[in-house]
Design an enzyme around this catalytic site. Structure first.
Site, short mmCIF file in Angstrom:
data_model
loop_
_atom_site.label_atom_id
_atom_site.label_comp_id
_atom_site.label_asym_id
_atom_site.label_seq_id
_atom_site.Cartn_x
_atom_site.Cartn_y
_atom_site.Cartn_z
N PRO A 95 0.83 -1.20 0.00
CG PRO A 95 -0.22 -1.23 2.08
CD PRO A 95 0.67 -2.03 1.20
N GLY A 99 6.03 2.39 4.09
CA GLY A 99 7.32 2.43 4.77
C GLY A 99 8.32 1.45 4.17
CB ALA A 104 12.31 5.30 -3.24
CG ASP A 146 14.54 4.52 0.76
OD1 ASP A 146 15.31 3.75 1.36
OD2 ASP A 146 13.57 5.08 1.30
C1 MEV Z 1 13.69 6.30 4.96
O1 MEV Z 1 13.36 5.19 4.15
C2 MEV Z 1 15.09 6.16 5.48
C3 MEV Z 1 15.59 7.36 6.29
O2 MEV Z 1 16.96 7.07 6.63
C4 MEV Z 1 15.55 8.64 5.49
C5 MEV Z 1 16.55 8.68 4.34
O3 MEV Z 1 17.49 7.90 4.29
O4 MEV Z 1 16.34 9.55 3.47
C6 MEV Z 1 14.81 7.54 7.56
#
Ligand code: MEV
Length: 307
Positions: A95, A99, A104, A146
């Site tokens: 979804p 997270g 990305a 990412d």
């Molecule tokens: C987010 O997926 C990962 C973080 O480290 C942010 C980033 O690396 O841009 C929290």
């Protein structure tokens, strides 16, 4: 486009520490068909976003968070490869906003599909660079982790500045991802951590400790030592807790799963979102998390693919 799980070092990577992330065999799929105008449609998981690039009109339900990523990606794509009239459709295994680097994935998917539709050569370095620019513009602060890993695939140790990305060969390559409702966007959570790091000197010591975990974890991954990888996942999780991004639900799940896993941690920005478990016993872990959205994932070594 593979999704991405953060094995070690999220948040600290924004402050120049190394991190290790893995592309996984679930992610985002995109198609491109001829059309008289440029549209992007994101659908799946009862979410839908239709963006008409020319008129700027939007129809959104549950995927509103993708809008600024999609519109920014289209602007950079047009500047890079020239104008395009086509219908781009994106569908994801996860979804939106789960997270698992869904934003990305969507950005890389829009850019790669746009380039392919224009007949441009697929240049992964350029794709990763443009996708990172989109995340930076939309989120304010973002490491290239990412976008780089979604583009190139594999397990990668990387640093944001000076940028370096080193593939890691490992046999520790299957995990379970459990999803919790998110509280806050990645941008907001990264901004909260930034405030903490800016106001408390001790928070920098936590970032250094996370960096040390990453260095040790690299050796454990290369050696295929799941016991050691798991132990370091626990340590990384408590350090992320010290930065204020690990919820009680994540801790409670990891503790309940403890007899059946080598280790567990949140994966990504935190405050809900993804929890990553490294199972000793996949079947018991699957039963344990059966009432929650969860996915068995394996490392994807291919990165972005145009078929
Ligand atoms: C987010 O997926 C990962 C973080 O480290 C942010 C980033 O690396 O841009 C929290």
């Amino acid at each position: 486009m593979p999704g991405v799980v953060k094995l070690f070092g999220e948040h600290a990577v924004v402050y120049g520490r190394p991190a290790i992330a893995a592309a996984i065999d679930r992610g985002t799929w995109a198609t491109c068909t001829a059309s008289d105008r440029l549209t992007v449609e994101v659908s799946g998981h009862s979410a839908r976003l239709v963006y008409n690039a020319e008129g700027g009109s939007v129809e959104a339900r549950g995927a509103e968070g993708f809008l600024s990523y999609v519109s920014t990606a289209l602007r950079l794509a047009r500047d890079t490869w020239g104008p395009l009239r086509a219908a781009i459709r994106l569908e994801g295994d996860f979804p939106p906003g789960a997270g698992v680097a869904t934003s990305a994935g969507a950005v890389v998917a829009v850019l790669a599909t746009y380039a392919a539709c224009r007949g441009a050569r697929l240049d992964r370095g350029e794709l990763a660079r443009l996708a990172h620019m989109v995340e930076l513009e939309v989120q304010g602060a973002a490491s290239p982790m990412d976008t780089w890993v979604a583009t190139h695939g594999g397990v990668v140790k990387l640093r944001a500045s000076p940028f370096s990305a080193e593939p890691i060969e490992t046999s520790v390559d299957a995990y379970v991802v459990v999803l919790f409702p998110r509280r806050g966007t990645t941008g907001q959570i990264v901004a909260d951590v930034k405030r903490l790091v800016g106001s408390r000197r001790s928070a920098s010591a936590v970032l250094d400790a996370i960096g040390a975990v990453v260095e040790e974890a690299e050796a454990c991954l290369r050696a295929g030592d799941a016991e050691c990888v798991g132990q370091l996942m626990y340590i990384n999780n408590w350090l992320l807790g010290a930065l204020g991004v690990v919820d009680a639900e994540a801790v409670s799940l990891i503790e309940r799963a403890r007899p059946y896993i080598y280790g567990g941690k949140i994966s990504g920005a935190g405050r809900g979102g993804a929890v990553l478990l490294l199972p000793r016993d996949f079947n018991t872990v699957k039963v344990l998390v059966g009432h929650m959205p969860h996915y068995v994932v394996k490392v994807d070594r291919g990165g972005v693919r145009v078929i």
